[in-house]
Design a protein around this motif. Structure first.
Motif, PDB file in Angstrom:
ATOM      1  N   THR A   1      12.345  28.734  49.189  1.00 36.75           N
ATOM      2  CA  THR A   1      12.700  30.128  49.421  1.00 36.75           C
ATOM      3  C   THR A   1      14.160  30.223  49.854  1.00 36.75           C
ATOM      4  O   THR A   1      14.861  29.251  49.949  1.00 36.75           O
ATOM      5  CB  THR A   1      11.777  30.747  50.496  1.00 36.75           C
TER       6      THR A   1
ATOM      7  N   SER B   1      16.658  35.135  52.773  1.00 38.25           N
ATOM      8  CA  SER B   1      16.394  36.556  52.560  1.00 38.25           C
ATOM      9  C   SER B   1      14.899  36.857  52.459  1.00 38.25           C
ATOM     10  O   SER B   1      14.495  38.012  52.533  1.00 38.25           O
ATOM     11  CB  SER B   1      17.120  37.058  51.312  1.00 38.25           C
ATOM     12  N   SER B   2      14.063  35.840  52.299  1.00 37.72           N
ATOM     13  CA  SER B   2      12.615  36.028  52.252  1.00 37.72           C
ATOM     14  C   SER B   2      12.013  36.219  53.634  1.00 37.72           C
ATOM     15  O   SER B   2      10.848  36.567  53.756  1.00 37.72           O
ATOM     16  CB  SER B   2      11.945  34.830  51.582  1.00 37.72           C
TER      17      SER B   2
ATOM     18  N   THR C   1       4.439  27.238  53.658  1.00 33.86           N
ATOM     19  CA  THR C   1       3.939  28.613  53.560  1.00 33.86           C
ATOM     20  C   THR C   1       3.102  28.966  54.788  1.00 33.86           C
ATOM     21  O   THR C   1       3.206  30.069  55.335  1.00 33.86           O
ATOM     22  CB  THR C   1       3.118  28.805  52.274  1.00 33.86           C
TER      23      THR C   1
ATOM     24  N   TYR D   1       5.433  29.650  57.505  1.00 31.91           N
ATOM     25  CA  TYR D   1       6.119  30.914  57.220  1.00 31.91           C
ATOM     26  C   TYR D   1       5.325  32.084  57.810  1.00 31.91           C
ATOM     27  O   TYR D   1       5.883  32.964  58.459  1.00 31.91           O
ATOM     28  CB  TYR D   1       6.298  31.078  55.709  1.00 31.91           C
TER      29      TYR D   1
ATOM     30  N   ASN E   1       4.910  38.214  50.729  1.00 34.96           N
ATOM     31  CA  ASN E   1       5.946  37.192  50.570  1.00 34.96           C
ATOM     32  C   ASN E   1       5.348  35.789  50.583  1.00 34.96           C
ATOM     33  O   ASN E   1       5.781  34.918  49.829  1.00 34.96           O
ATOM     34  CB  ASN E   1       7.012  37.298  51.664  1.00 34.96           C
ATOM     35  N   SER E   2       4.378  35.563  51.445  1.00 36.22           N
ATOM     36  CA  SER E   2       3.791  34.224  51.534  1.00 36.22           C
ATOM     37  C   SER E   2       3.084  33.843  50.230  1.00 36.22           C
ATOM     38  O   SER E   2       3.187  32.701  49.783  1.00 36.22           O
ATOM     39  CB  SER E   2       2.830  34.130  52.720  1.00 36.22           C
TER      40      SER E   2
ATOM     41  N   ARG F   1       3.839  35.063  47.258  1.00 29.25           N
ATOM     42  CA  ARG F   1       4.923  34.886  46.293  1.00 29.25           C
ATOM     43  C   ARG F   1       5.589  33.516  46.460  1.00 29.25           C
ATOM     44  O   ARG F   1       5.818  32.808  45.485  1.00 29.25           O
ATOM     45  CB  ARG F   1       5.954  36.008  46.474  1.00 29.25           C
ATOM     46  N   LEU F   2       5.842  33.139  47.688  1.00 31.89           N
ATOM     47  CA  LEU F   2       6.489  31.858  47.956  1.00 31.89           C
ATOM     48  C   LEU F   2       5.596  30.681  47.616  1.00 31.89           C
ATOM     49  O   LEU F   2       6.039  29.696  47.021  1.00 31.89           O
ATOM     50  CB  LEU F   2       6.928  31.794  49.414  1.00 31.89           C
TER      51      LEU F   2
END
Length: 127
Positions: free
Chosen positions: A8, A11-12, A40, A43, A119-120, A122-123
């Motif tokens: 990542t 910016s994430s 993740t 995160y 976001n998690s 997506r990552l």
């Protein structure tokens, strides 16, 4: 940014504080660069203040794994935090939970935690 952000960019993250907490967790664990599942997981934990405050109840940093009684030891969480923890566990090890579907997830999360959850995912899956 270091080796931990190969999955990542800064910016994430929800904030600089989220980024700093994330780095503290992956450093404490000595997470490997290739371990996207664990990154993740951290995160999500770093992105929610309540989960971050209890991260030592959730994860064993000495032995590098989730604590076996993690859901029992975190029973007092509000619904949104419990959902985020379940998402983090699912993205980490594939453990499925009953009654956790997209609709249920989204109605129990505020805007910031919705972004964290989305976001998690997506990552984790390189979307």
């Amino acid at each position: 940014m270091g080796k931990y952000l190969t999955f990542t960019s800064s910016s994430s993250f929800l904030s600089e504080f989220h980024y700093e907490r994330y780095l503290s967790l992956v450093c404490a664990d000595s997470t490997e660069e290739w371990d996207i599942e664990r990154q993740t997981f951290f995160y999500i934990i770093a992105g929610n203040p309540v989960l971050y405050d209890i991260h030592e109840k959730i994860y064993d940093f000495e032995n590098h794994y989730l604590k076996s009684n993690v859901l029992r030891s975190t029973k007092g969480l509000c619904p949104g935090e419990g959902i985020l923890l379940r998402i983090a566990i699912n993205l980490y090890n594939g453990n499925a939970f009953r009654n956790i579907d997209p609709w249920y997830i989204m109605i129990h999360l505020d805007i910031e935690n919705r972004l964290l959850a989305l976001n998690s995912i997506r990552l984790r899956f390189h979307i």
